[in-house]
Structure formats: structure tokens, C-alpha cells
Design an enzyme around this catalytic site. Structure first.
Site, PDB file in Angstrom:
ATOM      1  N   PHE A   1      -8.519 -42.177  16.227  1.00 38.23           N
ATOM      2  CA  PHE A   1      -8.324 -41.456  14.973  1.00 38.23           C
ATOM      3  C   PHE A   1      -7.018 -40.665  15.096  1.00 38.23           C
ATOM      4  O   PHE A   1      -6.825 -39.943  16.087  1.00 38.23           O
ATOM      5  CB  PHE A   1      -9.507 -40.527  14.706  1.00 38.23           C
ATOM      6  CG  PHE A   1      -9.490 -39.958  13.317  1.00 38.23           C
ATOM      7  CD1 PHE A   1     -10.000 -40.670  12.246  1.00 38.23           C
ATOM      8  CD2 PHE A   1      -8.943 -38.711  13.079  1.00 38.23           C
ATOM      9  CE1 PHE A   1      -9.966 -40.156  10.957  1.00 38.23           C
ATOM     10  CE2 PHE A   1      -8.897 -38.187  11.794  1.00 38.23           C
ATOM     11  CZ  PHE A   1      -9.411 -38.904  10.731  1.00 38.23           C
TER      12      PHE A   1
ATOM     13  N   LYS B   1     -20.835 -35.622   9.765  1.00 36.96           N
ATOM     14  CA  LYS B   1     -21.105 -37.049   9.537  1.00 36.96           C
ATOM     15  C   LYS B   1     -22.612 -37.282   9.693  1.00 36.96           C
ATOM     16  O   LYS B   1     -23.392 -36.897   8.849  1.00 36.96           O
ATOM     17  CB  LYS B   1     -20.273 -37.901  10.482  1.00 36.96           C
ATOM     18  CG  LYS B   1     -18.759 -37.726  10.304  1.00 36.96           C
ATOM     19  CD  LYS B   1     -18.006 -38.644  11.260  1.00 36.96           C
ATOM     20  CE  LYS B   1     -16.516 -38.337  11.323  1.00 36.96           C
ATOM     21  NZ  LYS B   1     -15.789 -38.643  10.100  1.00 36.96           N
TER      22      LYS B   1
ATOM     23  N   ARG C   1     -15.383 -49.925   4.935  1.00 35.36           N
ATOM     24  CA  ARG C   1     -16.303 -49.394   5.958  1.00 35.36           C
ATOM     25  C   ARG C   1     -17.647 -49.081   5.334  1.00 35.36           C
ATOM     26  O   ARG C   1     -17.730 -48.489   4.254  1.00 35.36           O
ATOM     27  CB  ARG C   1     -15.779 -48.072   6.524  1.00 35.36           C
ATOM     28  CG  ARG C   1     -14.683 -48.156   7.499  1.00 35.36           C
ATOM     29  CD  ARG C   1     -14.529 -46.849   8.271  1.00 35.36           C
ATOM     30  NE  ARG C   1     -14.635 -45.634   7.461  1.00 35.36           N
ATOM     31  CZ  ARG C   1     -14.530 -44.408   7.942  1.00 35.36           C
ATOM     32  NH1 ARG C   1     -14.355 -44.220   9.230  1.00 35.36           N
ATOM     33  NH2 ARG C   1     -14.612 -43.353   7.154  1.00 35.36           N
TER      34      ARG C   1
HETATM   35  C1  LIG Z   1     -12.922 -39.827  15.595  1.00 37.28           C
HETATM   36  C2  LIG Z   1     -12.493 -38.632  14.812  1.00 37.28           C
HETATM   37  N1  LIG Z   1     -11.924 -37.602  15.456  1.00 37.28           N
HETATM   38  C3  LIG Z   1     -11.513 -36.504  14.781  1.00 37.28           C
HETATM   39  C4  LIG Z   1     -11.672 -36.394  13.418  1.00 37.28           C
HETATM   40  C5  LIG Z   1     -11.096 -35.203  12.694  1.00 37.28           C
HETATM   41  O1  LIG Z   1     -11.997 -34.230  12.456  1.00 37.28           O
HETATM   42  P1  LIG Z   1     -11.615 -32.820  11.781  1.00 37.28           P
HETATM   43  O2  LIG Z   1     -11.097 -33.117  10.418  1.00 37.28           O
HETATM   44  O3  LIG Z   1     -12.951 -32.120  11.758  1.00 37.28           O
HETATM   45  O4  LIG Z   1     -10.619 -32.122  12.618  1.00 37.28           O
HETATM   46  C6  LIG Z   1     -12.299 -37.435  12.714  1.00 37.28           C
HETATM   47  C7  LIG Z   1     -12.530 -37.319  11.268  1.00 37.28           C
HETATM   48  O5  LIG Z   1     -13.104 -38.135  10.616  1.00 37.28           O
HETATM   49  C8  LIG Z   1     -12.711 -38.586  13.432  1.00 37.28           C
HETATM   50  O6  LIG Z   1     -13.264 -39.616  12.801  1.00 37.28           O
END
Ligand SMILES: Cc1ncc(COP(=O)(O)O)c(C=O)c1O
Length: 424
Positions: free
Chosen positions: A134, A235, A383
């Protein structure tokens, strides 16, 4: 029953209803305030609203805040909430009591633990992650490199399905490896035990991002002997938009771990208001400042449900739903060139399925207009998340029927479906 391999064409809606009737998790659907006419397959992005959440948040607002006012920091246990709720997340990720604390956003929490991880290997100069991670994880690691890259810059190495592999990048200069356990796009799941073992045999520290794992698949961080983990709660845990992330730090690092942001809630004695920073014991030192208590109230309500659920049931149903979905895509959507990009081997799959579809964005918008909600990830992936607490086998059947209709009629070609919102 393996639906993917046992004559998928024999499945019909009645079979799905029979599977729902025998489902030990079926009753949980009523614990969520989901509209009856909606098939919600986006719990991997934002989980559904538990029925109990609104009343609990209202109680915290009117009673604890409205009446209790400042007294609630003690009387309602506000100060301890990030640790108390951390302990309730612990069993879902194979963590022990006192190893998990709630933080700010997942991005901020990753910064907090990645710096601590890198500081455990001060003589090493490389941070490893993966190209498909991500993006915020990669951006945050860039920030870690900038912060710690003095006097010599830190190097980033990214593994990729097309190479290089983990084994190719691991050497005795690697300080930290940061991987997302279940891939946000494809749903591909890493073997946590094996990857952690290889990272440790190179002498590096293992950090797991559990955003798409917690509440979706059983996770055993201590069993895997991992070092740090972070994850979100909005989620599969259904904590609500913007609910706080969590951080896990293995007990063996508690005495020496040095987080990036050293705020007063991570101080050993915050109410001494000392001018010198002295870290609190244990995972508490990863706290920063005043916690988001209204968001935590929403999360607290949803964690009531998670305290009752057997994760083995969740995994079994998740695999049934994703297998059913994949087998129906294969048998009914092949004429439109729809390709399943999620691993078919169940051990390598989280709780979501991604389909490669030309013009997938417009197809998804047409699907959403018909009451089937998934989402889209550029350039061409649709998705679908299968949150086992509220998605049924009949939902899977109905989603495929609507998708087939959208593709067969070509209704998605109408120009309004091509218009992009800010969030996809
Ligand atoms: C794998 C992963 N890491 C990090 C995040 C980012 O999260 P945040 O917006 O809470 O910082 C997401 C968001 O969907 C994610 O899917």
C-alpha cells in the site's frame, strides 16, 4: 466442501440459502445496521456499522463527556483506553496482554514502529519492502529513511513478484523488512511464519502491516516470532471511519524500543510534568498524545462482537465465500474476459477477491447503482471484500448475477459511470 473444485455449475441460489442456513456466523448479520437491499462487499475498505455503536457513542458523549466532563479521564477510564482496547485486539492477532496499544492513523503508527525497528539495528543501512505494498507504507518508509539517514543515507530495496525476491535482497546490511500480510489489491497472503523466519535468519527486524488481516484471517504474531505490527480498525473490525490504528510490539523489545514520536502519553509519569522525557515501560511508550476517545467509543462497541467470535469460524466461512465467488466468476463471467487475480490456493488468500476487468471503474459504478458495493483500484482491478460476519452465500450469488447482467447488457458504457469521484 471445496466449491472451486466440486462441479461449480451445480450451485444455485437454493444451495447458497442452504449454506447460509447452516452457517454458524449467520446470526451476526443482525448485529449490523446494514440496509436489507444492499450487498455490501467493501468491508475490506470500510466495515459495516454495528447496531450497538450509535447508542454506545451517544452514551460516551452525553454521560461520560456531558455529565462526567473532566472527571471521566479517571472515572470512565479514558486515560487507559488505548491499552484496554489494545488488550481486546490482542487475541485477534496472536498477541499477549500488554503488547498492543491504539495509536493515530495506520500511517502514523507505521512511522512510530518502523523508526523503533530501524533503531534496533543501528549498524545496518537497508529497509526492505515490496513494490506492491500500500503506497502509504512506502511513503512512510521514505520519511523514516530521511529521518535516520544520517550521516550515511539509508537504502530502500523493494521486492516484487517479477523479482527481486526476498531472498535476493536479504543480506547482513538489512535492518528492517516491512510487508503487508494480505495485499490490499490482490488479496494475496504472505506466509507469516516462513517470511519472518527468513528475515530473522538475515538478522533483520520484521514489521507486519495487518490492515487486511485483522478480523479477516487468524493471525499469530507471537507464534511467528515477529517483532512489530500495525493495523487499522475501520476495515474488518468495523470501528468506523477514522477509527484508530493499533501497534503491536513483541515483549522482548519493550525495554529497549525507542519510538519516533515521544509524546507525553508515552512518558513514564506524564502527570509529573517533568521537563525530561522518560519512556514508560512496555508498549505504553508508543503512545503519543490525547487519544481520540469518541472514535475509540465506536471501536469499543464493535470489539464487543469480536470478543464473542471464533476466528476459526471466520476463516472457514471466508474461504467458502471467496471460493464460491471465484467459482461463479469462472463459470459465468468468462465470456467477458474477467480474470481472477487473487490466488486460488486458499492458504495464499485473505478475505477478498480482485477481478481484472477492462473498464473496471465504470463496471463497478454500474454495480454500485444496482446495490452491490465493491470498489476499484487503478488501473483495472475490481475489489470485492467478504466480511464473514455479515456477508452471506446468497449475497455472493446475487452479486455475481448483477455483475453478469451489467456485463451482458453493457449498461456500464453509459457516460455517467465513467465519471470519477475523489475516492475510488
Ligand atoms: C495495507 C494498508 N496499510 C496502510 C493503510 C493506510 O491506513 P491509514 O489511512 O489509516 O493511515 C491502508 C489503507 O487502506 C492499507 O490498506
Amino acid at each position: 466442501m471445496s466449491l472451486a473444485t466440486s462441479a461449480p455449475l451445480a450451485i444455485d441460489r437454493a444451495t447458497c440459502l442452504a449454506l447460509d442456513a447452516a452457517d454458524p456466523l449467520a446470526a451476526y448479520r443482525d448485529r449490523f445496521a446494514l440496509p436489507d437491499d444492499l450487498v455490501y462487499l467493501d468491508g475490506n475498505s470500510l466495515g459495516a456499522l454495528p447496531q450497538a455503536t450509535a447508542a454506545h457513542v451517544a452514551h460516551v458523549i452525553t454521560e461520560e463527556w456531558g455529565t462526567g466532563l473532566i472527571r471521566s479521564w479517571n472515572d470512565a477510564g479514558w486515560f487507559a483506553k488505548p491499552l484496554v482496547l489494545g488488550d481486546r485486539i490482542a487475541p485477534l492477532i496472536g498477541a499477549a496482554e500488554g503488547e498492543v496499544v491504539l495509536g493515530d492513523s495506520t500511517s502514523a503508527s507505521l512511522f512510530q514502529v518502523a523508526v523503533a525497528a530501524a533503531r534496533l539495528r543501528p549498524d545496518r543501512r537497508v529497509i526492505v519492502s515490496e513494490r506492491s505494498n500500500f503506497p502509504t507504507d512506502l511513503y512512510i518508509l521514505d520519511g523514516v529513511q530521511q529521518l535516520l539517514g544520517r550521516p550515511a543515507p539509508l537504502e530502500r530495496r523493494l521486492i516484487d513478484d517479477g523479482g527481486p525476491s526476498l531472498d535476493e535482497v536479504l543480506d547482513d546490511d538489512v535492518a528492517v523488512v516491512v510487508l503487508t500480510h494480505v495485499d490490499y489489491r490482490t488479496g494475496r497472503m504472505h506466509d507469516m511464519v516462513e517470511v519472518t523466519r527468513r528475515v530473522h535468519s538475515a538478522g533483520a527486524i520484521m514489521v507486519w502491516d495487518l490492515c487486511h488481516s485483522v478480523g479477516a484471517v487468524p493471525v499469530d504474531l507471537n507464534g511467528a516470532d515477529a517483532d512489530f505490527a500495525i493495523g487499522c480498525t475501520y476495515k474488518y473490525l468495523n470501528g468506523g471511519p477514522g477509527s484508530p490504528s493499533f501497534m503491536w510490539v513483541a515483549e522482548r523489545h519493550h525495554a529497549v524500543a525507542s519510538p519516533a514520536v515521544t509524546g507525553w502519553h508515552g512518558h513514564a509519569t506524564p502527570f509529573d510534568f517533568d521537563v525530561e522525557y522518560v519512556p514508560a515501560d512496555g508498549v505504553t511508550r508508543f503512545r503519543v498524545g490525547t487519544p481520540q476517545l469518541l472514535s475509540m467509543a465506536a471501536l469499543e462497541a464493535s470489539l464487543e462482537i469480536w470478543g464473542e467470535v471464533d476466528l476459526a469460524d471466520v476463516r472457514e466461512k471466508s474461504l467458502r465465500l471467496t471460493e464460491l465467488f471465484i467459482s461463479l466468476v469462472d463459470s459465468r463471467l468468462a465470456p467477458w474476459g474477467v480474470e481472477v487475480v487473487t490466488p486460488r490456493q486458499s492458504a495464499k488468500r485473505g478475505s477478498q477477491v480482485a477481478l481484472r476487468v477492462d473498464d473496471g471503474y465504470a463496471v463497478m459504478q454500474a454495480l454500485i447503482e444496482r446495490g452491490v458495493i465493491g470498489d476499484f483500484r487503478a488501473p483495472d482491478l475490481m475489489r470485492f471484500g467478504f466480511a464473514p460476519l455479515y456477508v452471506s452465500h446468497a449475497d455472493v450469488w446475487d452479486a455475481i448475477a448483477v455483475l453478469e447482467e451489467v456485463l451482458a447488457t453493457g449498461v456500464w458504457r453509459e457516460p455517467r459511470f465513467a465519471r470519477r469521484g475523489t475516492v475510488t
